[in-house]
Design a protein around this motif. Structure first.
Motif, mmCIF file in Angstrom:
data_model
loop_
_atom_site.group_PDB
_atom_site.id
_atom_site.type_symbol
_atom_site.label_atom_id
_atom_site.label_comp_id
_atom_site.label_asym_id
_atom_site.label_seq_id
_atom_site.Cartn_x
_atom_site.Cartn_y
_atom_site.Cartn_z
ATOM 1 N N ALA A 50 -3.320 8.333 -18.599
ATOM 2 C CA ALA A 50 -3.706 9.755 -18.151
ATOM 3 C C ALA A 50 -3.909 9.769 -16.451
ATOM 4 O O ALA A 50 -3.015 10.069 -16.384
ATOM 5 C CB ALA A 50 -5.231 8.981 -18.220
ATOM 6 N N VAL A 51 -4.550 8.234 -15.706
ATOM 7 C CA VAL A 51 -4.713 8.536 -13.683
ATOM 8 C C VAL A 51 -5.269 7.310 -13.832
ATOM 9 O O VAL A 51 -6.653 6.836 -14.192
ATOM 10 C CB VAL A 51 -5.723 10.018 -13.504
ATOM 11 N N GLY A 52 -4.539 7.094 -12.759
ATOM 12 C CA GLY A 52 -4.917 5.882 -11.697
ATOM 13 C C GLY A 52 -5.167 5.450 -10.978
ATOM 14 O O GLY A 52 -4.433 6.400 -10.331
ATOM 15 N N VAL A 53 -5.776 4.929 -10.214
ATOM 16 C CA VAL A 53 -5.660 5.261 -8.768
ATOM 17 C C VAL A 53 -5.509 3.228 -8.598
ATOM 18 O O VAL A 53 -6.572 2.876 -8.815
ATOM 19 C CB VAL A 53 -7.407 5.537 -8.488
ATOM 20 N N LEU A 54 -4.717 3.622 -7.289
ATOM 21 C CA LEU A 54 -5.235 1.934 -6.763
ATOM 22 C C LEU A 54 -4.750 2.522 -4.992
ATOM 23 O O LEU A 54 -4.488 2.917 -4.960
ATOM 24 C CB LEU A 54 -3.860 2.186 -7.446
ATOM 25 N N ASP A 55 -6.240 1.498 -4.610
ATOM 26 C CA ASP A 55 -6.265 1.423 -3.563
ATOM 27 C C ASP A 55 -5.516 0.387 -2.433
ATOM 28 O O ASP A 55 -5.384 -0.811 -3.013
ATOM 29 C CB ASP A 55 -8.079 1.035 -3.108
ATOM 30 N N LEU A 56 -4.621 0.973 -1.588
ATOM 31 C CA LEU A 56 -3.674 0.407 -0.882
ATOM 32 C C LEU A 56 -3.991 0.224 0.757
ATOM 33 O O LEU A 56 -3.058 0.724 0.888
ATOM 34 C CB LEU A 56 -2.064 0.615 -1.475
ATOM 35 N N CYS A 57 -4.845 -1.066 0.892
ATOM 36 C CA CYS A 57 -5.013 -0.795 1.911
ATOM 37 C C CYS A 57 -3.784 -1.489 2.564
ATOM 38 O O CYS A 57 -3.437 -2.478 1.988
ATOM 39 C CB CYS A 57 -6.556 -1.338 2.429
ATOM 40 N N GLY A 58 -4.407 -1.787 4.364
ATOM 41 C CA GLY A 58 -2.849 -2.289 5.362
ATOM 42 C C GLY A 58 -1.893 -2.097 5.217
ATOM 43 O O GLY A 58 -0.808 -2.612 5.450
ATOM 44 N N PHE A 59 -1.290 -0.279 4.845
ATOM 45 C CA PHE A 59 0.679 -0.235 4.421
ATOM 46 C C PHE A 59 0.256 -0.433 6.381
ATOM 47 O O PHE A 59 -0.200 -0.134 6.919
ATOM 48 C CB PHE A 59 0.043 0.997 4.154
ATOM 49 N N SER A 60 1.517 -1.119 6.651
ATOM 50 C CA SER A 60 2.474 -1.159 7.832
ATOM 51 C C SER A 60 2.780 0.378 8.729
ATOM 52 O O SER A 60 3.131 0.422 7.506
ATOM 53 C CB SER A 60 2.780 -2.378 8.372
ATOM 54 N N ARG A 61 2.416 1.218 9.665
ATOM 55 C CA ARG A 61 2.457 2.104 9.733
ATOM 56 C C ARG A 61 2.781 2.154 11.470
ATOM 57 O O ARG A 61 1.774 1.965 11.961
ATOM 58 C CB ARG A 61 1.078 3.229 9.312
ATOM 59 N N PHE A 62 3.787 2.908 11.748
ATOM 60 C CA PHE A 62 4.336 3.321 12.474
ATOM 61 C C PHE A 62 4.059 4.822 12.874
ATOM 62 O O PHE A 62 5.601 5.124 12.337
ATOM 63 C CB PHE A 62 5.612 2.189 13.085
ATOM 64 N N ARG A 63 4.101 5.304 14.004
ATOM 65 C CA ARG A 63 4.512 6.943 14.395
ATOM 66 C C ARG A 63 5.284 6.890 15.057
ATOM 67 O O ARG A 63 5.541 5.758 16.712
ATOM 68 C CB ARG A 63 3.362 8.166 14.293
ATOM 69 N N VAL A 64 6.571 7.905 14.665
ATOM 70 C CA VAL A 64 7.638 7.401 15.900
ATOM 71 C C VAL A 64 8.486 8.473 16.467
ATOM 72 O O VAL A 64 8.407 9.484 15.568
ATOM 73 C CB VAL A 64 9.247 6.414 15.812
ATOM 74 N N ALA A 65 8.447 8.934 17.534
ATOM 75 C CA ALA A 65 8.710 10.662 18.504
ATOM 76 C C ALA A 65 9.130 10.708 19.510
ATOM 77 O O ALA A 65 8.990 9.538 20.257
ATOM 78 C CB ALA A 65 6.722 10.990 18.305
ATOM 79 N N GLY A 66 9.514 11.511 19.704
ATOM 80 C CA GLY A 66 10.372 11.984 21.255
ATOM 81 C C GLY A 66 11.653 12.468 20.887
ATOM 82 O O GLY A 66 12.375 12.589 19.144
ATOM 83 N N PRO A 67 12.165 13.426 21.836
ATOM 84 C CA PRO A 67 13.563 13.890 21.355
ATOM 85 C C PRO A 67 14.502 13.022 20.963
ATOM 86 O O PRO A 67 14.565 11.889 21.656
ATOM 87 C CB PRO A 67 13.638 14.588 23.337
ATOM 88 N N VAL A 82 14.631 11.790 18.202
ATOM 89 C CA VAL A 82 14.325 10.297 17.309
ATOM 90 C C VAL A 82 14.790 9.955 16.347
ATOM 91 O O VAL A 82 14.953 9.664 15.387
ATOM 92 C CB VAL A 82 12.802 10.297 17.532
ATOM 93 N N ALA A 83 15.360 11.656 15.837
ATOM 94 C CA ALA A 83 16.217 11.675 14.394
ATOM 95 C C ALA A 83 17.375 10.924 14.916
ATOM 96 O O ALA A 83 18.074 9.829 13.922
ATOM 97 C CB ALA A 83 16.579 13.677 13.943
ATOM 98 N N ALA A 84 18.557 11.554 15.934
ATOM 99 C CA ALA A 84 19.612 10.669 15.331
ATOM 100 C C ALA A 84 19.606 9.212 16.085
ATOM 101 O O ALA A 84 20.092 8.282 15.481
ATOM 102 C CB ALA A 84 20.432 11.131 16.548
ATOM 103 N N TRP A 85 18.472 9.144 16.708
ATOM 104 C CA TRP A 85 18.112 7.764 16.768
ATOM 105 C C TRP A 85 17.907 6.894 15.555
ATOM 106 O O TRP A 85 18.752 6.016 14.485
ATOM 107 C CB TRP A 85 16.842 6.565 17.997
ATOM 108 N N LEU A 86 17.108 7.071 14.460
ATOM 109 C CA LEU A 86 16.805 6.547 13.117
ATOM 110 C C LEU A 86 17.690 6.274 12.327
ATOM 111 O O LEU A 86 18.443 5.926 11.830
ATOM 112 C CB LEU A 86 15.595 7.757 12.417
ATOM 113 N N GLY A 87 18.824 7.236 12.341
ATOM 114 C CA GLY A 87 19.813 8.122 11.595
ATOM 115 C C GLY A 87 20.795 6.411 12.343
ATOM 116 O O GLY A 87 21.559 6.321 10.500
ATOM 117 N N ALA A 88 20.882 6.184 13.133
ATOM 118 C CA ALA A 88 21.588 4.895 13.490
ATOM 119 C C ALA A 88 20.934 3.850 12.814
ATOM 120 O O ALA A 88 21.732 2.471 12.832
ATOM 121 C CB ALA A 88 21.893 4.828 15.032
#
Length: 813
Positions: free
Chosen positions: A491-508, A510-516
């Motif tokens: 059927a359907v289950g729901v799991l509350d997953l509070c507390g994930f560590s989350r970082f927003r990374v942005a800027g000119p 950024v994709a090339a940096w992350l790829g490395a």
């Protein structure tokens, strides 16, 4: 101004071990500062017990290294140390304790330090004064013993000096500052400029740690406990036994009664860890003195009365002699009782080797690990259990640290059952829907301070802490976990997953940096991917979900426990043009998964596009609140993660439940998720994914793109050419009622060929499953093996891919 490469602050056994191991690696331009004489802190009054036994793999590995080092140094012609290898009898009063011993014996064998399991009668043969009538069994550790802390410390310091390092006694550090990328350590007799600083200040570690707060540091998570042990006068029977045999009696550890008892000269040394324990220096009327060198507190034997009486019943000779001396000294404790070894959180080129509860037993291994970290940039084996970054901001609260320290001290020898979450210091980080989860029967577990539901009880279910004190799976939770897993399947289950560590990374760029940074490909806009971060040896450092929000903007989402660790790994290479924002506290997550999840979200989510493919994301509105849906499911079913701002989460939760009953919606917890993900062969960080394994050995080659450069690429390329010694495998285990724990031995005939990293019962597949790292030539489908679970070997077979839906048809539906 003086110059040094490293300054170590603190001259106890751990500090001098750090200096010794740095010098042994060729870093001789290092200085140790001690405010008094060496050993003036906890080292001087330490009992000096030296077990190899540990409740976990990392602890055992560190203590094993220490004992081997001490045996190597024991008979040095110029600097011998007083080290008595007597062996230890560790007593078990219950079947569960014997199971713990059997598991420890398996780990010890894998590390080359075999233990023996004895009957009570066999134990009495080795200790004739021992009463054994109520014992279930005994663990024998042949290389346990005791060491003179002063002789160890002076020997390590002498060896370090002999290699060129410097030890400055009676020269206290008074503060630090940072200039031009270097540290300046202040002293009363001049400053020292250095590249690296190590806080090895023992029970002064929090005070020293405060010096680093202006440079990004935090309050060191620790409390100082009072530990007492008493020494008896001579006991003639012991003196006669030693004269006859030419050796000391083995040590006794009555772990269920919570004390150690060992021979001291011709008397006994009794050291209890009492439940009614005491923390010092935590209130305004009990301030920490500026200097407590070579000092003790007054005796407080009333706290020990029960333990003394119990020990006298166990070894009646104890009651025949008077007390000659009582030691009541300070021992520092972290909230989990394990030391801090590794990078100082938030502070560049600063390290910690402090807050040791068993500093003598662990000093050798701790010095080795920290020297590896400073010189090589990484420890030889995975040291997460000691990493200071395992504690985040909540752990610096004084009330929390004191409560946890007292809990750990009072249960020093407790068994750490896999489903038991200890009660002190709880409720610090709550989901925005915590109260509703509680009303639905949530039984809570703690994950880096976050309260998450382990399972959902029904009226009449036993949810007591005592119900979790078992190694098998057949507790009151098991029927509910099965129901939760099948609800997710059907059927359907729901799991509350509070507390994930989350970082927003942005800027000119950024994709090339992350790829490395990652071994694989960076997802395109609108897509989600898994990114693996390796060190220069190709070993797994981190796993993060990568969500590409825009051309130059990403979310990096990772485990709750990894917040400080992974943030620092990102920051270490982040260019100035990019921004990193830690959004962990601002967002919450629900996993909605199962075959009915698409229809349920279609009813409540405005703007929902049900045609979006697996590993995509989209923005929607639910109950008038903005949310981002990621089409991923760690449970291995059709599903989405709902990511929403904390303030908006309750409204979204209510909307799910308003529509959910029509789709069979049911909450599920972390125990069900563990079962579901293991059926899929999905790895968990710091279990299946650790720096003990390379990316290729862990079976993650599909996440490696060889057409770009990344950290660890050269090492992985060599491994690809030469082949891996170990390989990941999913095993079907023919065990009833019990599953493989972390680090259970895997056998091929009489040959030890690997270890499990996760184990659980799969309710969708109705089989016990283990994820394992085994000798690579055996990681072939159909290979017959055995998994040793608490001393018993069970038949196991290597599976061809995941146990459940290996082609991911249900997720892609």
């Amino acid at each position: 101004m003086e110059q040094a490469r490293v300054v170590v602050i603190g001259g106890g056994a751990v500090g001098v071990s750090v200096l010794y191991h740095l010098a042994r690696k060729g870093w001789t331009d290092c200085v140790l500062l001690e405010k008094n004489e060496l050993t003036a802190g906890s080292t001087w009054h330490a009992a000096g017990n030296c077990p190899t036994f540990g409740g976990g793999w990392g602890v055992m590995a560190m203590q094993r290294y220490s004992m081997r080092l001490y045996r190597e140094l024991k008979d040095h012609p110029e600097r011998p140390i007083t080290y008595n290898v007597t062996g230890t009898l560790r007593l078990a009063h219950s079947k569960e304790r014997m199971q713990e011993f059997e598991r420890a014996a398996g780990m010890a064998l894998a590390q080359g330090e075999p233990y023996e399991l004895l009957s009570p009668a066999e134990a009495q043969d080795r200790y004739p004064f021992l009463e054994t009538n109520d014992l279930e069994g005994v663990l024998w550790d042949a290389v346990d013993g005791d060491i003179d802390p002063a002789s160890l410390t002076q020997a390590l310091a002498g060896h370090a000096r002999g290699m060129g390092a410097k030890v400055h006694r009676f020269r206290p550090a008074t503060g630090v500052s940072r200039e031009n990328g270097e540290w300046i350590v202040r002293t009363e007799t001049g400053d020292i400029r250095c590249e690296y600083v190590v806080n090895a200040a023992g029970y002064y570690a929090q005070r020293v740690g405060d010096w680093f707060k202006p440079y990004g540091g935090r309050t060191v998570p620790m409390a100082v406990m009072s530990h007492q042990y008493l020494l008896t006068e001579e006991i003639p029977e012991i003196a006669a036994w030693t004269a006859e045999t030419g050796r000391k009696l083995p040590m006794i550890r009555d772990v269920d009664s919570s004390y150690y008892l060992r021979q001291e000269k011709t008397g006994l040394n009794l050291g209890p860890y009492e439940r009614n324990c005491r923390a010092h220096w935590v209130t305004p009327d009990d301030p920490m003195p500026d200097d407590f060198s070579f000092q003790l507190w007054a005796d407080d034997l009333d706290r020990l009365e029960w333990y003394i009486e119990d020990a006298m019943a166990r070894v009646p000779l104890l009651g025949t002699a008077g007390i000659s001396k009582v030691i009541n000294g300070p021992i520092p404790y972290t909230p989990d009782g394990l030391p801090l070894i590794g990078p100082m959180p938030g502070v560049p080129n600063a390290f910690e080797a402090c807050v040791f509860t068993f500093g003598i037993a662990q000093a050798g291994g701790a010095g080795k690990l920290l020297a590896d970290w400073i010189v090589e940039g990484r420890p030889e084996w995975d040291a997460w259990v000691f990493d200071p970054r395992r504690f985040t901001a909540h752990a610096s609260d004084r009330d929390y640290t004191v409560a946890k320290a007292k809990e750990v001290y009072g249960h020093e020898y407790a068994m750490h059952f896999p489903r038991k979450h200890w009660p002190a210091g709880r409720g610090l980080k709550l989901s925005p829907v915590h109260d509703d989860l509680a009303a639905r029967g949530a039984v809570w577990g703690c994950f880096n301070g976050w309260e998450r539901a382990l399972w959902f009880a029904r009226p009449g279910d036993d949810t007591s802490l005592a119900s979790t004190e078992r190694w098998d799976r057949d507790g009151p939770w098991e029927a509910r976990v099965r129901e939760e897993c099948l609800a997710v399947r059907d059927a359907v289950g729901v799991l509350d997953l509070c507390g994930f560590s989350r970082f927003r990374v942005a800027g000119p760029g950024v994709a090339a940096w992350l790829g490395a940074q990652i071994t694989g490909a960076v997802p395109t806009v609108g897509r989600v991917g898994l990114g693996y971060f390796a060190d220069d040896a190709g070993r797994i450092v981190a796993e993060m979900s990568i969500v590409r929000l825009a051309e130059e903007e990403f979310w990096l989402i990772t485990a709750a426990a990894a917040q400080w660790h992974d943030r620092e790994w990102i920051e270490r290479t982040l260019p100035e043009a990019l921004t990193l924002t830690d959004e962990t506290a601002e967002w919450s997550t629900h996993l909605v998964t199962g075959p009915g999840s698409r229809a349920l979200l279609g009813e409540i989510a405005e703007g929902f596009d049900p045609r979006r493919s697996w590993l995509s994301h989209q923005d929607v509105t639910i109950a008038g609140k903005a949310a981002t849906l990621l089409r991923v499911s760690f449970a291995g079913e059709l599903g989405w993660e709902i990511h929403s701002r904390v303030a908006d989460t309750p409204a979204i939760w209510d909307a799910l439940w308003a529509a959910g009953p029509g789709y069979g919606l049911r909450p599920f917890g972390m125990l069900a998720l563990d079962s579901l993900r293991i059926e899929k062969g999905y790895r968990a960080w710091k279990q299946d994914l650790s720096t003990d394994y390379s990316v290729l050995a862990a079976g993650l080659g599909r996440f490696v793109r060889w057409d770009h450069d990344f950290l660890g690429r050269a090492a992985l390329e060599r491994e690809r050419q030469q082949g891996t010694a170990k390989a990941f495998a999913a095993l079907t285990v023919q065990a009833e009622g019990i599953d493989a724990p972390y680090m259970a031995n895997v056998w091929s005939g009489d040959t030890l060929v690997g270890e499990t990293t996760s184990g659980a019962y799969g309710h969708r597949t109705e089989r016990s499953i283990a994820l394992a790292m085994i000798r690579s030539d055996l990681a072939l489908p159909g290979t017959a093996l055995e998994v040793e679970i608490f001393g018993t070997r069970y038949p196991a077979t290597v599976q061809n891919g995941a146990h459940y839906d290996p082609s991911n048809e249900r997720q892609r539906a």
